[in-house]
Design an enzyme around this catalytic site. Structure first.
Site, PDB file in Angstrom:
ATOM      1  N   SER A 141      14.241  -1.916  -2.224  1.00 54.30           N
ATOM      2  CA  SER A 141      13.331  -0.800  -1.895  1.00 54.30           C
ATOM      3  C   SER A 141      14.043   0.361  -1.218  1.00 54.30           C
ATOM      4  O   SER A 141      13.523   0.967  -0.284  1.00 54.30           O
ATOM      5  CB  SER A 141      12.169  -1.259  -0.991  1.00 54.30           C
ATOM      6  OG  SER A 141      11.523  -2.350  -1.553  1.00 54.30           O
TER       7      SER A 141
ATOM      8  N   GLY B  38      15.246   4.709  -7.467  1.00 57.92           N
ATOM      9  CA  GLY B  38      14.525   5.459  -8.500  1.00 57.92           C
ATOM     10  C   GLY B  38      14.373   6.924  -8.110  1.00 57.92           C
ATOM     11  O   GLY B  38      14.566   7.822  -8.941  1.00 57.92           O
TER      12      GLY B  38
ATOM     13  N   LYS C 154      25.265   1.953  11.555  1.00 55.75           N
ATOM     14  CA  LYS C 154      26.270   0.962  11.196  1.00 55.75           C
ATOM     15  C   LYS C 154      26.649   1.049   9.713  1.00 55.75           C
ATOM     16  O   LYS C 154      25.781   1.049   8.838  1.00 55.75           O
ATOM     17  CB  LYS C 154      25.744  -0.453  11.496  1.00 55.75           C
ATOM     18  CG  LYS C 154      25.380  -0.674  12.951  1.00 55.75           C
ATOM     19  CD  LYS C 154      26.501  -0.288  13.890  1.00 55.75           C
ATOM     20  CE  LYS C 154      27.287  -1.394  14.469  1.00 55.75           C
ATOM     21  NZ  LYS C 154      28.334  -0.915  15.401  1.00 55.75           N
TER      22      LYS C 154
ATOM     23  N   CYS D  19     -10.360   4.595 -15.913  1.00 52.44           N
ATOM     24  CA  CYS D  19     -10.385   3.351 -16.668  1.00 52.44           C
ATOM     25  C   CYS D  19     -11.486   2.424 -16.159  1.00 52.44           C
ATOM     26  O   CYS D  19     -12.661   2.664 -16.428  1.00 52.44           O
ATOM     27  CB  CYS D  19      -9.005   2.693 -16.655  1.00 52.44           C
ATOM     28  SG  CYS D  19      -8.786   1.565 -18.047  1.00 52.44           S
TER      29      CYS D  19
ATOM     30  N   GLY E  74     -12.652   2.494 -13.376  1.00 51.54           N
ATOM     31  CA  GLY E  74     -13.495   3.427 -12.614  1.00 51.54           C
ATOM     32  C   GLY E  74     -14.532   4.098 -13.501  1.00 51.54           C
ATOM     33  O   GLY E  74     -15.664   4.337 -13.084  1.00 51.54           O
TER      34      GLY E  74
ATOM     35  N   HIS F 206      -5.798   6.908 -18.565  1.00 46.77           N
ATOM     36  CA  HIS F 206      -5.176   7.063 -17.243  1.00 46.77           C
ATOM     37  C   HIS F 206      -4.484   8.424 -17.141  1.00 46.77           C
ATOM     38  O   HIS F 206      -3.286   8.523 -17.430  1.00 46.77           O
ATOM     39  CB  HIS F 206      -4.138   5.952 -17.029  1.00 46.77           C
ATOM     40  CG  HIS F 206      -4.744   4.599 -16.872  1.00 46.77           C
ATOM     41  ND1 HIS F 206      -5.085   4.064 -15.651  1.00 46.77           N
ATOM     42  CD2 HIS F 206      -5.085   3.670 -17.791  1.00 46.77           C
ATOM     43  CE1 HIS F 206      -5.606   2.868 -15.821  1.00 46.77           C
ATOM     44  NE2 HIS F 206      -5.618   2.601 -17.116  1.00 46.77           N
TER      45      HIS F 206
ATOM     46  N   GLU G  15      -3.432   9.833 -14.644  1.00 48.13           N
ATOM     47  CA  GLU G  15      -2.408   9.836 -13.585  1.00 48.13           C
ATOM     48  C   GLU G  15      -0.993   9.676 -14.133  1.00 48.13           C
ATOM     49  O   GLU G  15      -0.030  10.007 -13.452  1.00 48.13           O
ATOM     50  CB  GLU G  15      -2.703   8.742 -12.542  1.00 48.13           C
ATOM     51  CG  GLU G  15      -2.542   7.300 -12.997  1.00 48.13           C
ATOM     52  CD  GLU G  15      -3.818   6.686 -13.569  1.00 48.13           C
ATOM     53  OE1 GLU G  15      -4.672   7.443 -14.077  1.00 48.13           O
ATOM     54  OE2 GLU G  15      -3.948   5.443 -13.525  1.00 48.13           O
TER      55      GLU G  15
END
Ligand code: GLN
Length: 533
Positions: free
Chosen positions: A14, A18, A188, A382, A384, A508, A510
């Site tokens: 993480s 990307g 460090k 979707c 929703g 979608h 988004e």
């Protein structure tokens, strides 16, 4: 000729590889170069489509219907390009291809092994993506952390590929973490040195080091890293925590990262045009208003589960110089209508995103009812949209037992039903209605107005749809079906004209919003919220 940039990560997962890769892609695009990407995911799943969002975060869907890692979303948003199936390579998909070939006898009796068969298949995917996109630069991110057992075949394939490309044609960038020890007040570098050593033990010598840090890295520490990790001094790049991910390209540009990369890849340096991106960051950092926007779903404990929704809301905010504060509403907390009212009290707009299964559905229906009756700008995505249709059927049309067959297979009024093409589907992986489909917009509709077009193309990921047997009954009661598939059989958008913004889509949106080009449906939602304020 395509030049290759491999990105690995060390010390912890993480790290935001990307975002770093996407930011570098942006800097190269800003210089007029074409950029394509590939994300290698070492897990055994063929794709993330079957994984729980709690495990993996959002499943990002491409135009060609691939269910991919959420990093592809970052790459598409930063680089403003569309990627597809070939851009996400998992161990599962590599092994599947190799095993299928073996079953067909294509290896002519050979013992099939990690090296060369798996590594060759990985390298052939790089070549395939190169042939498809013919980019000036291919950025390839290897998921996971250096030292993971499952990542080794990818690392070995990268080592071979880099060697085959020769000096000046392929480089690797290692992203690490520089932890801060509050007790001694020090940053460090040792974990990074160890991580680079492990990478070198696999035969990959990183040319560039990107150091994630919460504090500025002093020059002498950078020099120490350069010396011990054998990279040039100007190739130790600091990547500090930023308020917005969209600031990262500018922070990397300030340290001449693209110039360092271009130099190493023997490519002529061009000046970057980052004016509009700088303007975007200026708008992000100087909002004129703040909006409280709720996302009512069931994966609210992990914001990555809805990352594209969150980014799309922010994009629409940026266009309006508005800061969008996200309020996570667990739909299960809204099953009691009084609780729902309390949670929705100071909310300027609400999104009910996609999802699967019955958990929290009654809460989502309450949120939608509240939004509809109190004219709170609402966007359904979707699931929703399916919930918006159920809510309308129950509370306006009067079909009290309206439901989706997904939640109640025996319900008397299945206003949402399994799509015909899904009826005989038994396997889970990659079998939904996936990817981009055409949709026709109704004259005079809100959708047509905000899209400014009759025909749109949007990305899908679903098995259920509005049951056409109820279409007339529901639309006679006032819900407008404003977007339909070209054959008129599949409802893609519903809207309520009397509300300031009550729109929901089976697709979608988004997945297609960009920081500098907010999606019209998200923009419509945020515009309405601002107007109402
Ligand atoms: N579960 C619903 C379906 O399969 C909605 C899917 C989604 O929201 N992506 O149709």
């Amino acid at each position: 000729m395509t030049k290759y940039i491999f990105i690995t990560g060390g010390v912890v997962s993480s790290l935001g590889k990307g975002i770093i890769g996407a930011s570098l892609g942006k800097l190269l695009r800003a210089r007029g170069f074409s950029v394509a990407i590939q994300k290698f995911d070492p897990y055994i799943n063929v794709d993330p489509g079957t994984m729980s969002p709690f495990q993996h975060g959002e499943v990002f869907v491409t135009d060609d219907g691939a269910e991919t890692d959420l990093d592809l979303g970052h790459y598409e948003r930063f680089i403003d390009a569309n990627f597809g199936k070939i851009n996400n390579v998992t161990s599962g998909s590599v092994y599947q291809t190799v095993i299928n070939k073996e079953r067909k006898g294509e290896y002519l009796g050979a013992t099939v092994q990690t090296i060369p068969h798996i590594t060759n298949e990985i390298k052939s995917r790089i070549i395939k993506a190169t042939e498809e996109f013919k980019p000036d630069f291919m950025i390839i991110e290897i998921g996971g952390t250096i030292g993971d057992i499952e990542g080794l075949p990818f690392i070995e394939a990268v080592r071979q590929f880099k060697t085959e490309q020769g000096m000046g044609n392929a480089i690797s960038i290692h992203c690490t973490l520089i932890p801060y020890l509050p007790t001694s007040g020090e940053l460090k570098t040792k974990p990074s040195q160890h991580s680079v050593n492990v990478l070198r033990s696999y035969g990959i010598h990183p040319e560039i080091l990107v150091c994630r840090t919460s504090y500025p890295i002093p020059q002498d520490e950078k020099e120490k890293l350069a010396l011990f990790c054998s990279v040039p001094k100007d190739a130790v790049i600091e990547c500090r925590d930023m308020k917005s991910i969209y600031e990262v390209p500018l922070a990397l540009e300030e340290q001449n990262m693209a110039a360092v990369v271009l130099n190493m890849l023997n490519t002529c340096y061009k000046r970057a045009d980052l004016k509009s991106w700088e303007d975007l960051v200026r708008r992000i950092n100087n909002p004129k208003t703040t909006l409280e926007v709720a996302i009512a779903g069931k994966y609210t404990k992990l914001s990555d589960a809805y990352i594209s929704v969150v980014e799309s809301l922010k994009h629409a905010g940026y266009a309006n110089e508005a800061k969008v504060n996200i309020h996570w509403i667990n739909s299960e907390d809204c099953i009691d209508y009084e609780c729902c009212k309390t949670l929705m009290k100071d909310i300027d707009a609400v999104v009910v995103p996609g999802g699967f299964g019955i958990r929290g559905i009654e809460g989502k229906l309450n949120v939608i009812k509240y939004a509809r009756e109190n004219n709170v700008p609402f966007l359904g995505l979707c699931l929703g949209m399916q919930c918006a249709v159920i809510e309308y059927a129950r509370n306006v049309v009067g079909l009290e037992d309206a439901n989706s067959k997904e939640f109640d297979d025996n319900c008397k009024n299945p206003v949402i039903d399994l799509m015909l093409e899904q009826k005989n589907v038994t396997a889970y992986g990659g079998t939904m209605r996936l990817g981009q489909y055409e949709c026709h917009l109704k004259d005079g509709s809100i959708a047509k107005k905000v899209y400014g077009s009759d025909v749109i193309y949007e990305r899908h990921r679903h098995r259920y749809e509005v049951n056409n047997e109820y279409l007339d009954q529901i639309s006679n009661a006032g819900l407008v079906f404003s977007g339909m598939s070209p054959d008129g059989k599949l409802a893609e958008i519903v809207e309520l004209p009397q509300n300031d913004w009550f729109v929901a889509s089976q697709f979608h949106p988004e997945f297609k919003s960009r920081p500098e080009k907010p999606h019209p449906l998200f923009k419509g939602l945020i515009d309405a919220a601002i107007k109402n304020k």
